[in-house]
Design a protein around this motif. Structure first.
Motif, short mmCIF file in Angstrom:
data_model
loop_
_atom_site.label_atom_id
_atom_site.label_comp_id
_atom_site.label_asym_id
_atom_site.label_seq_id
_atom_site.Cartn_x
_atom_site.Cartn_y
_atom_site.Cartn_z
N ALA A 1 -24.62 -11.35 -13.40
CA ALA A 1 -23.97 -12.66 -13.45
C ALA A 1 -24.42 -13.51 -12.26
O ALA A 1 -25.15 -13.06 -11.37
CB ALA A 1 -22.45 -12.50 -13.46
N PHE A 2 -23.97 -14.76 -12.21
CA PHE A 2 -24.41 -15.69 -11.17
C PHE A 2 -24.12 -15.13 -9.79
O PHE A 2 -25.00 -15.05 -8.93
CB PHE A 2 -23.71 -17.04 -11.38
N TRP A 3 -22.86 -14.77 -9.51
CA TRP A 3 -22.50 -14.17 -8.25
C TRP A 3 -22.71 -12.67 -8.35
O TRP A 3 -22.23 -12.03 -9.28
CB TRP A 3 -21.05 -14.49 -7.88
N ALA A 4 -23.44 -12.10 -7.40
CA ALA A 4 -23.82 -10.69 -7.48
C ALA A 4 -22.73 -9.76 -7.01
O ALA A 4 -22.74 -8.57 -7.35
CB ALA A 4 -25.08 -10.45 -6.65
N ALA A 5 -21.79 -10.25 -6.20
CA ALA A 5 -20.73 -9.39 -5.69
C ALA A 5 -19.51 -10.24 -5.37
O ALA A 5 -19.62 -11.42 -5.02
CB ALA A 5 -21.19 -8.65 -4.43
N ALA A 6 -18.35 -9.63 -5.50
CA ALA A 6 -17.09 -10.25 -5.09
C ALA A 6 -16.30 -9.19 -4.34
O ALA A 6 -16.12 -8.08 -4.83
CB ALA A 6 -16.31 -10.74 -6.31
N GLU A 7 -15.82 -9.56 -3.14
CA GLU A 7 -15.17 -8.58 -2.29
C GLU A 7 -13.98 -9.19 -1.57
O GLU A 7 -14.10 -10.25 -0.95
CB GLU A 7 -16.18 -8.06 -1.26
N LEU A 8 -12.84 -8.54 -1.67
CA LEU A 8 -11.70 -8.97 -0.88
C LEU A 8 -12.01 -8.83 0.60
O LEU A 8 -12.81 -7.98 1.01
CB LEU A 8 -10.47 -8.13 -1.22
N ALA A 9 -11.38 -9.67 1.42
CA ALA A 9 -11.62 -9.64 2.86
C ALA A 9 -11.44 -8.23 3.40
O ALA A 9 -10.48 -7.54 3.03
CB ALA A 9 -10.67 -10.59 3.56
#
Length: 687
Positions: free
Chosen positions: A530-538
């Motif tokens: 997808a467009f963003w390769a990663a999503a991570e909580l702080a």
């Protein structure tokens, strides 16, 4: 040449968008365009319009009152601005919208690169100030160079120049002020950790000790068990971009799950599943009978994707599953990652397929890239560096050099202390930091072999001003230096142009709460395409009085990474293509993709993007992560000089720093390059 422009160097379409200013005045038609925007011509004007987002969130860092209103109430110590300095605007970390390489920050550099700058400005003004040292670049390397110089030469007069409006380079602090929270919610906006600091050179490790940032002390601020204790782990989101319509599926990688168990949940072909289980659990020795060095010789000619396809011969679905594994930390996918580098970094959850070859560290090789050598020599892969990441180190150094900039320089309290950006460039300071001042010329005063000083010119938004310097350290992107130091030797210019920085976009969204992440059972997710390769909580880090959100009903930040470099290309070509694509991507599209992708990931668990995303900052870096010289793309023979060896040569009173000259892509490389540049100048001090 005569022209009339308003004060300052901002282009109108990004000025209020970045600062949270009043956007209620309607279209920009009829407003004056700054000279800096004019210098970048029609391209920048179009980019400015594209990046403006009249519907985006207002600055959460702005004190109560009209957005950006300098007449708002006095800020408190908790919002990062100095108490007692009432009616102050928020400091740069509190600004939302498009940040990083905005048209304001890069317009002059682009005009200089394209050969249009000097056609449209008056002759530089004669030097009006003199310094012992001028540093070009206020990132980690530049500030470290200034700090090291001042420690060697107490009382020296130093000027740091940078075209951006904040210090730290790609190490950015981002903060939000959610309703009901005491103090800001702080996050990193780019670099977030220190990579293998135990393997840094002695001087770099001494700097960490001097700042109170030894790895052990930094780890003490982190609470790695918080998320697992809430049943939250890493996950992979198999998206429709990779596997086709209807394929969106989240797979959690909980400890204790067998590989076969979670692979069975992937929307992939049966053969691909069997191949992944083999890669993770029982890969063979792909090169039986070969020595460790011979194995590395074979791998040196392959990318990691090439290794999976040509050596392991796995199903295309399995290759697709692995493609984005390095993206969040390197700003490119597995097809631009050398197989030899992947072997050095391989473990059960990163770059599977190498276990049968034996440990990569068993046979040091000149073919190994710097990161591989660091992983082998160090006993720590990644060390968290406070909520704002390595910018905490930059702020601590600046606070020690510039009186009145910081309430304290103790690293434990650097996150919550006040900062006064108005103190950075006071005439009474021995060390001054001048932001929004892009450098356009640097030259030795006379023959480089005998020059005792140099001249540095920067654009102040109206004209080119020059200063005299006993020495200059170039701590900026190496490929830009030939456009500023016009008389560099040809070999050095060519070597600098080979420095490749991968474009990257770092988005930080402030969420109303994080129930949905907990319900999903994840705190970090990699997307396969997808467009963003990663999503991570702080990361759960609390230092001093900073309180990390521990309950899912509290506001929190989530960090997303997008790598514009397209797959299937060599890094240099992919970087250039990615920059072109990024320049054509408006802020509104970036904001939409953040909301849309989080909704796809978390919607089944109660997430509502319109309700739950309360703030957004997007740091866009056209020339982002410095890339190492690595196989198979850079084919110099083992032991032969690298382009960086030539690029970093001192040129008269001008020395070269920056991660590009190490070369390396982390803070350790930037710090080491700064120390080397100071040493080069000290060893060649004029009589």
């Amino acid at each position: 040449m005569t022209a009339h422009f308003p004060p300052g160097g901002r282009s109108p379409a990004t000025s209020d968008r970045a600062s949270g200013g009043d956007r209620s005045a309607g279209p920009w038609t009829g407003r004056a365009i700054s000279r800096r925007a004019f210098l970048d011509g029609v391209t920048t004007a179009a980019a400015c319009a594209a990046f403006a987002s009249p519907t985006g969130p207002a600055s959460a860092g702005t004190p109560p009152g009209p957005a950006g209103d300098p007449g708002g109430p006095s800020p408190s110590p908790g919002d990062g601005t100095r108490p007692g300095h009432g009616r102050a605007r928020p400091h740069p970390a509190a600004l939302q919208g498009l940040r990083g390489d905005t048209p304001d920050a890069t317009g002059v550099a682009r005009a200089l690169h394209d050969g249009r700058f000097w056609e449209r400005v008056d002759a530089p003004r004669p030097p009006g100030e003199s310094y012992d040292l001028v540093v070009v670049g206020a990132g980690i390397s530049g500030v470290t160079a200034a700090y090291t110089w001042v420690r060697r030469h107490p009382g020296a007069r130093v000027l740091i120049l940078d075209g951006h409006d904040d210090i730290g380079g790609h190490a950015r602090r981002t903060e939000f002020h959610p309703a009901g929270r005491a103090g800001p919610l702080v996050a990193h906006g780019g670099a977030r950790a220190l990579y293998a600091p135990s393997a840094w050179p002695p001087q770099a490790r001494e700097l960490l000790a001097d700042l109170g940032a030894e790895p052990g002390r930094l780890r003490a601020h982190a609470e790695p068990g918080l998320y697992p204790g809430l049943g939250m782990h890493e996950g992979v989101f198999c998206d429709r971009e990779t596997y086709g319509a209807g394929a969106d599926r989240l797979v959690t990688l909980r400890p204790g799950r067998s590989t076969a168990e979670w692979v069975a949940e992937l929307p992939i072909a049966a053969q691909a599943g069997r191949d992944l289980v083999m890669l993770y659990d029982d890969p063979p020795d792909w090169f039986p009978g070969l020595s460790g060095e011979d194995k590395k010789r074979r791998l040196a000619g392959l990318s990691y994707t090439g290794f999976l396809r040509e050596v392991c011969r796995v199903h295309p679905d399995a290759v697709a599953f692995c493609r984005t594994m390095p993206t969040a930390t390197r700003a490119h996918g597995a097809d631009a990652l050398g197989a030899i580098d992947a072997w050095a970094a391989a473990d059960r959850h990163a770059y599977p397929g190498f276990a049968g070859l034996g440990p990569a560290g068993s046979a040091p090789s000149p073919r190994d890239p710097a990161r591989a050598a660091g992983r082998r020599a160090g006993d720590d892969a990644e060390v968290p560096c406070l909520p704002e990441g390595p910018q905490s180190l930059v702020r601590a150094m600046v606070g020690r050099m510039v009186p009145g900039f910081a309430g304290t320089t103790a690293l434990e309290d650097i996150t919550t202390t006040w900062f006064d950006y108005g103190a950075l460039d006071r005439p009474s300071n021995r060390v001054r930091v001048r932001l929004s001042s892009p450098v356009v010329l640097v030259r030795n005063d006379g023959d480089p072999h005998s020059a005792a000083s140099a001249t540095v010119g920067y654009f102040d938004g109206h004209q080119v001003r020059t200063v005299r310097a006993g020495a200059v350290i170039m701590a900026c992107w190496a490929a830009a230096i030939p456009h500023m130091v016009r008389d560099l030797p040809a070999a050095q210019r060519d070597a600098m142009r080979q420095a490749v920085r991968m474009p990257v976009v770092c988005a930080t969204a402030q969420l109303r709460a994080w129930h949905a992440f907990r319900e999903a059972g994840v705190h970090r997710v990699r997307f396969t395409g997808a467009f963003w390769a990663a999503a991570e909580l702080a990361p759960p880090i609390g230092a001093g009085s900073y309180r990390f959100p521990r309950r899912p009903d509290e506001p929190i930040t989530v960090h997303l990474v997008h790598a514009p470099a397209p797959p299937g290309m060599a890094p240099a070509q992919a970087a250039e293509a990615g920059r072109r694509a990024l320049a054509l991507t408006p802020y509104a599209a970036l904001e939409f993709t953040v909301r849309e992708q989080l909704a796809r990931l978390l919607g089944p668990f109660g997430f509502d993007a319109a309700r739950d995303v309360e703030g957004l900052t997007v740091n866009r870096w056209g020339h982002g992560y410095a890339r190492e010289h690595a196989r198979p793309w850079d084919a110099s023979a083992p032991g032969a000089p690298l382009p960086a060896d030539t690029a970093r040569r001192r040129f008269g009173r001008i020395a070269m720093a920056g991660a590009d000259t190490a070369p390396g892509g982390d803070a350790g490389a930037a710090v080491s390059a700064a120390h080397r540049a100071v040493r080069d100048l000290s060893d060649a001090a004029p009589a």
